[in-house]
Write an enzyme that holds these catalytic residues in place. Structure first.
Site, PDB file in Angstrom:
ATOM      1  N   ASP A  18       0.859  -1.172   0.000  1.00  0.00           N
ATOM      2  CA  ASP A  18       0.000   0.000   0.000  1.00  0.00           C
ATOM      3  C   ASP A  18       0.901   1.229   0.000  1.00  0.00           C
ATOM      4  OD1 ASP A  18      -2.368   1.567   0.358  1.00  0.00           O
ATOM      5  OD2 ASP A  18      -1.825   1.772   2.466  1.00  0.00           O
ATOM      6  N   ASP A  74      -1.242  -1.000   6.247  1.00  0.00           N
ATOM      7  CA  ASP A  74      -1.378  -0.559   7.642  1.00  0.00           C
ATOM      8  C   ASP A  74      -2.790  -0.145   8.021  1.00  0.00           C
ATOM      9  OD1 ASP A  74      -1.569   1.883   6.249  1.00  0.00           O
ATOM     10  OD2 ASP A  74      -0.729   2.970   7.963  1.00  0.00           O
ATOM     11  N   ASP A  91      -6.814  -2.213   4.191  1.00  0.00           N
ATOM     12  CA  ASP A  91      -5.843  -3.193   3.712  1.00  0.00           C
ATOM     13  C   ASP A  91      -6.099  -4.599   4.261  1.00  0.00           C
ATOM     14  OD1 ASP A  91      -4.349  -1.250   2.293  1.00  0.00           O
ATOM     15  OD2 ASP A  91      -3.332  -0.661   4.146  1.00  0.00           O
TER      16      ASP A  91
END
Length: 758
Positions: free
Chosen positions: A446, A646, A650
């Site tokens: 990400d 995080d 996600d």
């Protein structure tokens, strides 16, 4: 049973004195304690929970759990506490103490037995009349008996239990082998006439007391060395436990007093003086100081803490003093969660262990069969004395076979590897994640909070149509204060720096991966992506999109704002790339990984960030479900995928990847969905985790190879396979030494992981 809140004594609720307060009943051991409680409740400072019982488990079979010490019903090994108490060392290890005591008793008694038995091999001693006399044989018998039945009693107890329960193990083989050597020798000495003339020389039958005694002593030595080595695998947890102080300074109206850490409760006010460790997780409510948080961040520089700032248990206070409010205590603290995660991971089973389990399931019965066949073959075609050769070689087969080495090969490496990772801030959820990580070829990351700091800042305020910039920001920030998105937080913080007063919001609604809208001071306000605004019937966004392109090429994220159904302007937010990210990406490339960035951000912004970091591939403007689909596609194409993120958005993709990697600076949901957690939130931890995984799996394969090779070579030699060609036989004594050292070798090899470069 209950705990007296004054003195801490355990009392019987049925017979104890009691008193009521706030709807709760308290019990007391005496009227004195009761009166103290009633007259001065604030002095009742010793209230504590009854201590939880330790759970004991087997290092080879983590599914075995009980609330008291004992032996594993499957492998016979002594059970160990799941989490070692602070300060545990070898001297407090009762199993090690017991085995050491048995070893020295056995060694002292065995030495003269061995000298007497081997005297015929020393020319000077062989000429002595006592060398092979009845007195010598009786001395060997008398001294060997306590060695076998006192020092070696544990082996017989565990061996018998293994037969009764049907879980045959190394103690089955040891007890049968030692028992056979001892019983044969005792019968041969006491009743020699039972044996055929070919076995008698001068009326005496050969005895093997020295074999029985020396085998017991060698196995005990192996157990002592193994227990000492195994205790070192818990060093990582011991070090973590010792990060927390044993006591805390509780602040009460009567003053400060010291209480055990276990008695700290949520809401307690605790004073932390210069040089002290922070006892639990909480927030500063008074004073200020600098706190060294390298345990979490890896950075040695202290962090300033003032009223309202969070502090973490186990970190070290600097020169200032402050009072904190306890918010998370016991296992709920970050340190407690880390300890529990490490302990659970160390006890988990890696898929590769299935191979060892299958072999171990048939190993002991197979060894027993080989031992019987060895006995039969030597009786059938062996030289005289056939029975003597048959017993000696059958016993050697039983003794040299060591299923313990096979069983320890995987769990010991896992225990040490997981502990080594914890020391570097790489927390492994289970052994399967560690094994799968070795195979990873593609890393999906990400952007926000993973590659970047996750703390975006408001950079540009660009209203259109003559709208005042401050009013424009006031309306947008008032709306965004209801959102938990990092970009929303950046807008809110930017507005606060300009001393903007926020308005109340009505009819607030958030659309995942789109934006937010609501009514602010009578105005309908929307903030989000262009597609989101268009879905809400906002037109005329083209001029704003042209302006946004330039911002996005600079790596900024453009958030579109509409007020009362018309485009109103752009808020540009930038999230700085972490200073360590470029180094981490380079490191991961050197490990052979392909890196793909998935982000919900605009394509130009994502491309700008990827270009700075030399990322292999980028997928932008992708929502959480799209991330999951993309990870599925990669796996369907044969890629071994790890995903690092995080945020809450996600979590689904982390679960879908073969290995999910959560940044420790992120959300609890992401951490729960991940197999690996990086406490320090540093992307370099992924490279560390991969190196650890590869080293651990290499170590496991080395251990399994040694265990298989050792048994494949040792058992045929012990059975006498070399005798027809070279006239060589393996003494049961040498077999016992080899068996004991095999387990120690496996553990010693596993301990090398403590020094692996990460």
């Amino acid at each position: 049973m209950a705990i007296d809140p004054i003195c801490g004594m355990t009392v019987d609720e049925a017979s104890a004195l009691h008193a009521e307060r706030d709807g709760q009943t308290f019990y007391f051991c005496s009227d004195s304690c009761r009166q103290k409680f009633l007259s001065a409740p604030v002095t009742a400072k010793h209230e504590e929970k009854a201590p939880e019982k330790a759970i004991y488990t087997c290092p080879m079979h983590p599914e075995v759990n009980q609330d008291h010490p004992g032996d594993c019903p499957k492998c016979g090994m002594a059970l160990e506490p799941k989490i070692l108490p602070t300060g545990t060392d070898d001297e407090e290890n009762t199993e090690l103490h017991d085995m050491t005591k048995r070893f020295w008793i056995g060694a002292v008694l065995t030495l003269p037995v061995f000298v007497l038995a081997m005297s015929h091999l020393v020319p000077v001693l062989a000429r002595q009349s006592w060398a092979d006399s009845h007195v010598s044989r009786w001395i060997q018998f008398v001294l060997t008996t306590p060695v076998v039945w006192r020092a070696g009693w544990t082996f017989f107890r565990r061996g018998w239990r293994s037969i009764v329960t049907g879980h045959l193990n190394m103690f089955t083989l040891i007890s049968i082998g030692v028992g056979a050597a001892y019983v044969f020798s005792a019968v041969a000495m006491l009743m020699p006439d039972l044996f055929p003339p070919t076995m008698r020389h001068d009326g005496k039958v050969a005895i093997y007391f020295e074999a029985a005694a020396v085998i017991v002593v060698l196995v005990l030595l192996g157990q002592v060395l193994e227990l000492r080595a195994r205790s070192r695998t818990g060093n990582a947890i011991k070090a973590l436990l010792n990060l927390a102080p044993p006591t805390a300074r509780q602040v009460t109206p009567e003053g400060d007093h010291e209480i055990p850490l276990e008695q700290v409760k949520v809401g307690d006010r605790l004073r932390v003086v210069p040089g002290d460790k922070v006892p639990v997780d909480g927030a500063v409510v008074e004073g200020h100081s600098s706190v060294e948080e390298s345990m979490i961040t890896g950075e040695p520089l202290p962090v300033e803490k003032t009223v309202g700032d969070k502090v973490t248990g186990g970190t070290v206070n600097g020169s200032g003093s402050f009072v904190m409010r306890a918010e998370r205590v016991g296992n709920d603290t970050l340190l407690g969660q880390i300890v529990n995660m490490v302990a659970e991971a160390q006890r988990s089973r890696a898929p590769i262990q299935g191979l060892a389990d299958k072999v171990a399931g048939i190993f002991v019965p197979a060894v027993l069969l080989v031992s019987v066949l060895t006995f039969i073959i030597w009786i059938w075609i062996g030289p005289e004395p056939k029975l003597g050769y048959a017993i000696v070689n059958a016993v050697a087969v039983l003794i040299i076979a060591c299923p313990c080495a096979l069983g320890l090969a995987t769990p010991m490496s896992i225990m040490v590897g997981v502990g080594r990772g914890a020391q570097e801030g790489v927390l492994v959820k289970n052994a399967e994640a560690l094994e799968q990580l070795e195979k990873v070829t593609t890393l999906v990351v990400d952007k926000t909070g993973t590659l970047t700091e996750g703390k975006p800042k408001l950079m540009d305020i660009l209203p259109i149509g003559g709208l005042d910039a401050k009013e424009f920001l006031r309306l947008a920030a008032s709306l965004e204060q209801n959102s938990e998105h990092p970009l929303a937080s950046a807008i809110v913080q930017g507005a606060k720096k300009q001393d903007i007063i926020f308005e109340d919001v009505k009819d607030f609604r958030s659309v995942t991966a789109g934006g937010v809208f609501g009514t602010v001071a009578g105005h309908a306000v929307l903030v989000g992506k262009p597609d989101f605004l268009r879905s809400e019937k906002i037109s005329g966004l083209e001029p704003l999109e042209a302006s946004a392109e330039k911002l996005q090429e600079e790596g900024k994220t453009a958030m579109f704002v509409a007020i009362d159904g018309k485009p109103a302007g752009i808020l540009a937010v930038a999230d700085p790339i972490k200073s360590t990210t470029a180094e981490a990406i380079s490191d991961l490339h050197s490990l052979g990984l392909k890196i793909i960035m998935l982000t919900g951000d605009n394509r130009r912004t994502a491309a700008a960030v990827a270009g700075q970091l030399d990322i292999d591939s980028v997928e932008a403007e992708i929502d959480p479900s799209g991330k999951v689909a993309y990870v599925k596609k990669l796996r369907a194409d044969g890629k071994h995928v790890a995903m690092a993120g995080d945020g809450i958005n996600d979590a689904p993709a982390l679960s879908e990847a073969e290995v999910g990697i959560a940044m420790g600076t992120g959300t609890d949901v992401a951490m729960q969905s991940a197999g690996i957690t990086l406490v320090r939130g540093d992307l370099r931890g992924i490279a560390q985790a991969i190196r650890l995984s590869r080293a651990t799996m290499r170590n496991i394969r080395q251990n399994l190879f040694f265990a298989f090779f050792y048994n494949a070579l040792g058992i045929p030699v012990a059975a006498g396979m070399l005798y027809p060609f070279f006239g060589l036989l393996l003494s049961p004594i040498i077999a016992g030494a080899a068996m004991s050292l095999s387990s120690v070798t496996v553990i010693s090899n596993a301990l090398r992981l403590r020094n692996v470069r990460m």
